[in-house]
Write a protein that holds these residues in place. Sequence first.
Motif, PDB file in Angstrom:
ATOM      1  N   SER A 105       0.836  -1.052  -0.050  1.00 53.65           N
ATOM      2  CA  SER A 105       0.092   0.013  -0.112  1.00 53.65           C
ATOM      3  C   SER A 105       1.013   1.251   0.006  1.00 53.65           C
ATOM      4  O   SER A 105       2.055   1.296   0.660  1.00 53.65           O
ATOM      5  CB  SER A 105      -1.338   0.205   1.161  1.00 53.65           C
ATOM      6  OG  SER A 105      -1.399   1.512   1.421  1.00 53.65           O
ATOM      7  N   ASP A 107       0.577   3.671   1.499  1.00 52.10           N
ATOM      8  CA  ASP A 107       0.515   4.252   2.670  1.00 52.10           C
ATOM      9  C   ASP A 107       1.325   3.317   3.810  1.00 52.10           C
ATOM     10  O   ASP A 107       1.325   3.640   5.234  1.00 52.10           O
ATOM     11  CB  ASP A 107      -0.807   4.666   3.264  1.00 52.10           C
ATOM     12  CG  ASP A 107      -1.546   5.728   2.331  1.00 52.10           C
ATOM     13  OD1 ASP A 107      -0.814   6.382   2.058  1.00 52.10           O
ATOM     14  OD2 ASP A 107      -2.644   5.705   2.053  1.00 52.10           O
ATOM     15  N   ASP A 108       1.785   2.404   3.354  1.00 53.85           N
ATOM     16  CA  ASP A 108       2.799   1.436   4.176  1.00 53.85           C
ATOM     17  C   ASP A 108       3.831   2.260   4.792  1.00 53.85           C
ATOM     18  O   ASP A 108       4.382   2.986   4.005  1.00 53.85           O
ATOM     19  CB  ASP A 108       3.146   0.327   3.583  1.00 53.85           C
ATOM     20  CG  ASP A 108       2.277  -0.911   3.268  1.00 53.85           C
ATOM     21  OD1 ASP A 108       1.305  -0.848   3.941  1.00 53.85           O
ATOM     22  OD2 ASP A 108       2.768  -1.576   2.384  1.00 53.85           O
ATOM     23  N   ASP A 109       4.102   2.024   6.192  1.00 60.17           N
ATOM     24  CA  ASP A 109       5.434   2.634   6.486  1.00 60.17           C
ATOM     25  C   ASP A 109       6.682   1.674   6.234  1.00 60.17           C
ATOM     26  O   ASP A 109       6.388   0.477   6.232  1.00 60.17           O
ATOM     27  CB  ASP A 109       5.593   3.034   8.112  1.00 60.17           C
ATOM     28  CG  ASP A 109       5.549   1.559   8.848  1.00 60.17           C
ATOM     29  OD1 ASP A 109       6.311   1.025   8.931  1.00 60.17           O
ATOM     30  OD2 ASP A 109       4.250   1.334   9.520  1.00 60.17           O
ATOM     31  N   ARG A 112       7.481  -1.881   7.774  1.00 60.44           N
ATOM     32  CA  ARG A 112       6.902  -3.183   7.362  1.00 60.44           C
ATOM     33  C   ARG A 112       7.598  -3.692   6.513  1.00 60.44           C
ATOM     34  O   ARG A 112       7.438  -5.191   6.331  1.00 60.44           O
ATOM     35  CB  ARG A 112       5.396  -2.760   6.805  1.00 60.44           C
ATOM     36  CG  ARG A 112       4.684  -3.767   6.213  1.00 60.44           C
ATOM     37  CD  ARG A 112       3.245  -3.438   5.890  1.00 60.44           C
ATOM     38  NE  ARG A 112       2.527  -4.567   5.390  1.00 60.44           N
ATOM     39  CZ  ARG A 112       1.233  -4.456   4.905  1.00 60.44           C
ATOM     40  NH1 ARG A 112       0.337  -3.327   5.133  1.00 60.44           N
ATOM     41  NH2 ARG A 112       0.590  -5.677   4.684  1.00 60.44           N
ATOM     42  N   SER A 122       9.655   4.158  10.593  1.00 62.38           N
ATOM     43  CA  SER A 122       8.331   3.919  10.541  1.00 62.38           C
ATOM     44  C   SER A 122       7.509   5.078  10.511  1.00 62.38           C
ATOM     45  O   SER A 122       6.197   4.960  10.358  1.00 62.38           O
ATOM     46  CB  SER A 122       7.984   3.501  12.012  1.00 62.38           C
ATOM     47  OG  SER A 122       8.452   4.549  13.188  1.00 62.38           O
ATOM     48  N   ARG A 123       8.099   6.501  10.514  1.00 66.43           N
ATOM     49  CA  ARG A 123       7.571   7.657  10.275  1.00 66.43           C
ATOM     50  C   ARG A 123       7.287   7.811   8.748  1.00 66.43           C
ATOM     51  O   ARG A 123       6.907   8.853   8.262  1.00 66.43           O
ATOM     52  CB  ARG A 123       7.951   8.788  10.853  1.00 66.43           C
ATOM     53  CG  ARG A 123       8.155   8.599  12.386  1.00 66.43           C
ATOM     54  CD  ARG A 123       8.277   9.781  13.176  1.00 66.43           C
ATOM     55  NE  ARG A 123       9.515  10.844  12.790  1.00 66.43           N
ATOM     56  CZ  ARG A 123      10.709  10.590  13.188  1.00 66.43           C
ATOM     57  NH1 ARG A 123      10.975   9.648  14.120  1.00 66.43           N
ATOM     58  NH2 ARG A 123      11.625  11.266  12.855  1.00 66.43           N
ATOM     59  N   THR A 125       6.497   6.886   4.700  1.00 67.46           N
ATOM     60  CA  THR A 125       5.726   5.953   3.974  1.00 67.46           C
ATOM     61  C   THR A 125       6.157   5.797   2.631  1.00 67.46           C
ATOM     62  O   THR A 125       6.996   6.631   2.187  1.00 67.46           O
ATOM     63  CB  THR A 125       4.160   6.616   3.939  1.00 67.46           C
ATOM     64  OG1 THR A 125       4.361   7.650   2.952  1.00 67.46           O
ATOM     65  CG2 THR A 125       3.413   6.599   5.314  1.00 67.46           C
ATOM     66  N   ARG A 127       4.483   6.283  -0.019  1.00 67.92           N
ATOM     67  CA  ARG A 127       4.096   7.560  -1.006  1.00 67.92           C
ATOM     68  C   ARG A 127       5.106   8.708  -0.798  1.00 67.92           C
ATOM     69  O   ARG A 127       5.267   9.525  -1.616  1.00 67.92           O
ATOM     70  CB  ARG A 127       2.696   7.878  -0.341  1.00 67.92           C
ATOM     71  CG  ARG A 127       1.937   9.017  -1.305  1.00 67.92           C
ATOM     72  CD  ARG A 127       0.791   9.298  -0.367  1.00 67.92           C
ATOM     73  NE  ARG A 127      -0.326   8.367  -0.349  1.00 67.92           N
ATOM     74  CZ  ARG A 127      -0.968   7.969  -1.224  1.00 67.92           C
ATOM     75  NH1 ARG A 127      -1.114   8.514  -2.212  1.00 67.92           N
ATOM     76  NH2 ARG A 127      -1.840   7.032  -1.031  1.00 67.92           N
ATOM     77  N   GLN A 128       5.594   8.825   0.440  1.00 70.74           N
ATOM     78  CA  GLN A 128       6.719   9.853   0.825  1.00 70.74           C
ATOM     79  C   GLN A 128       7.782   9.775   0.079  1.00 70.74           C
ATOM     80  O   GLN A 128       8.447  10.521  -0.478  1.00 70.74           O
ATOM     81  CB  GLN A 128       6.749  10.162   2.395  1.00 70.74           C
ATOM     82  CG  GLN A 128       5.383  10.686   3.026  1.00 70.74           C
ATOM     83  CD  GLN A 128       5.606  10.641   4.407  1.00 70.74           C
ATOM     84  OE1 GLN A 128       6.561   9.828   5.163  1.00 70.74           O
ATOM     85  NE2 GLN A 128       4.966  11.249   5.197  1.00 70.74           N
ATOM     86  N   SER A 134      10.312  11.957   2.098  1.00 72.50           N
ATOM     87  CA  SER A 134      10.576  11.204   3.181  1.00 72.50           C
ATOM     88  C   SER A 134      11.524  11.740   4.088  1.00 72.50           C
ATOM     89  O   SER A 134      11.513  11.203   5.286  1.00 72.50           O
ATOM     90  CB  SER A 134      11.236   9.840   2.475  1.00 72.50           C
ATOM     91  OG  SER A 134      12.576  10.010   2.185  1.00 72.50           O
TER      92      SER A 134
END
Length: 465
Positions: A105, A107-109, A112, A122-123, A125, A127-128, A134
């Motif tokens: 996804s 939006d997964d960090d 994962r 962990s902050r 994603t 997407r970033q 990022s």
Amino acid sequence: MSLPARRPFRRLALLLATAASLIVPAALADGVDDYILGFMQRTHTPGVALAVVRDGKVEKMATYGVADAFARTNLEPSHTFQIASATKMLTGVALGRLEQAGKLSLDDDLRRHFPDAPDSWSRITIRQLATHSSGLEDRLGLGPDATTADIVAAAMKTPLAYEPGSRSRYGFTDFVVLQALIEKLSGEPFPAALRTWALTPLGMVESGFSTETNGTWTDRAAGIHVFRDGRQARDDFGYTPAGYAAGGLLTSLNDLVRFAQAIDKGDALPAATWQRLWMVPPFSIGKPGDFAIGWTKRDLLGHVAVGHSGGPALADILRLPDDRLTIMVMTNQRWLYPMLADGVAARYMPDRARMLPDDRPEMAERLRHALDSAARGTMDKTGFTEEAGNGMQGFFNDFGSALLTAAGPVRSIRLMEKATTPDGGDRRRYRVQFQHQSMVWLFSLNAAGQVDLMRPASDSTPLLP
């Protein structure tokens, strides 16, 4: 077939472009040909490949000049070009398809997928990573032979440069981590993974990377050139395999047409997913973001535009989603400013941008004077802050010189938008009409009346930080 010399200018441009060839019938030759050939003449560009696709149909497909200025090989639509950072669009497509397959996804960090990463990841994603927001640091102290794994490991050990999602910084590390992620999820090296998850679904059968040996993309590659000090030379511009997700794909005009048609037909991804890839997420501080998922997004002539350039102008790819129009231009001259796709677009669609009455024409004249002086060889920095003056002089000593050479003299300057800066200055967006090109520039005076900002921009670049 050879382009007919319908006017003296076309005959001269044709000779200077070196045996330009068109794929479209001569009867369809138009003002775009004049624009491209004139650009080639002014910038010493050996070859240009151009395609315009609207709603799945090819409206124009043409090659001009030669694939190699020294071998004198006529350019053909199957020749492959180095598209540099425009590769990021295909990386975005791969991410979209991997998400559809349930492998990730956006939006997964990152923890994962990289459980050994530090807590700070962990902050962050996916997407970033894909939107250059990022916070990962690019200055990792590694040499040119570093592998993807080396770069990821160094990034894990390096403190974040800024809080993820709070701002953006266009860089390299983000897409190296994306490359490692795609390789991990696909179980393939990145060239094979990109073929599986993007190139093949898009029908791009003539595309690949220079390190691959079982295809025609290397044998048919157009040479890269650079014109400096009055002479044409070869250029060895390329990308390390460690960062192929960020740039380095070789692709043909044929394949770019297939790419555009796949978007229109929804072959590789449904329309809703394309729209998701083109969304620009806002920053966590509430301000508009800068990048979409491997794509850029902006306004052009009052139309929404997505795409990417690379090289900075070996590839210039522009998609107008609301108009279902895609313009793709590739060149084999590296010392250019990415402006060809915009110039072609202006000949295919109306200018819908709203102009304002100019209440301070003296500001526009100061912008004109700075541009005119730069075109003569040395920008007049009188009235600039030291930082702004030195910055623009450096720009005009570099790619800004190529910009002005290609655009020609200033013909008019019209006001598009104005705002008051926090320090009481006056910042403005102008439409600058050069002889051969329309462009948007930002120009700003501080409260003391000094020029503190001057740069090319887009219709939608925020006026205020």
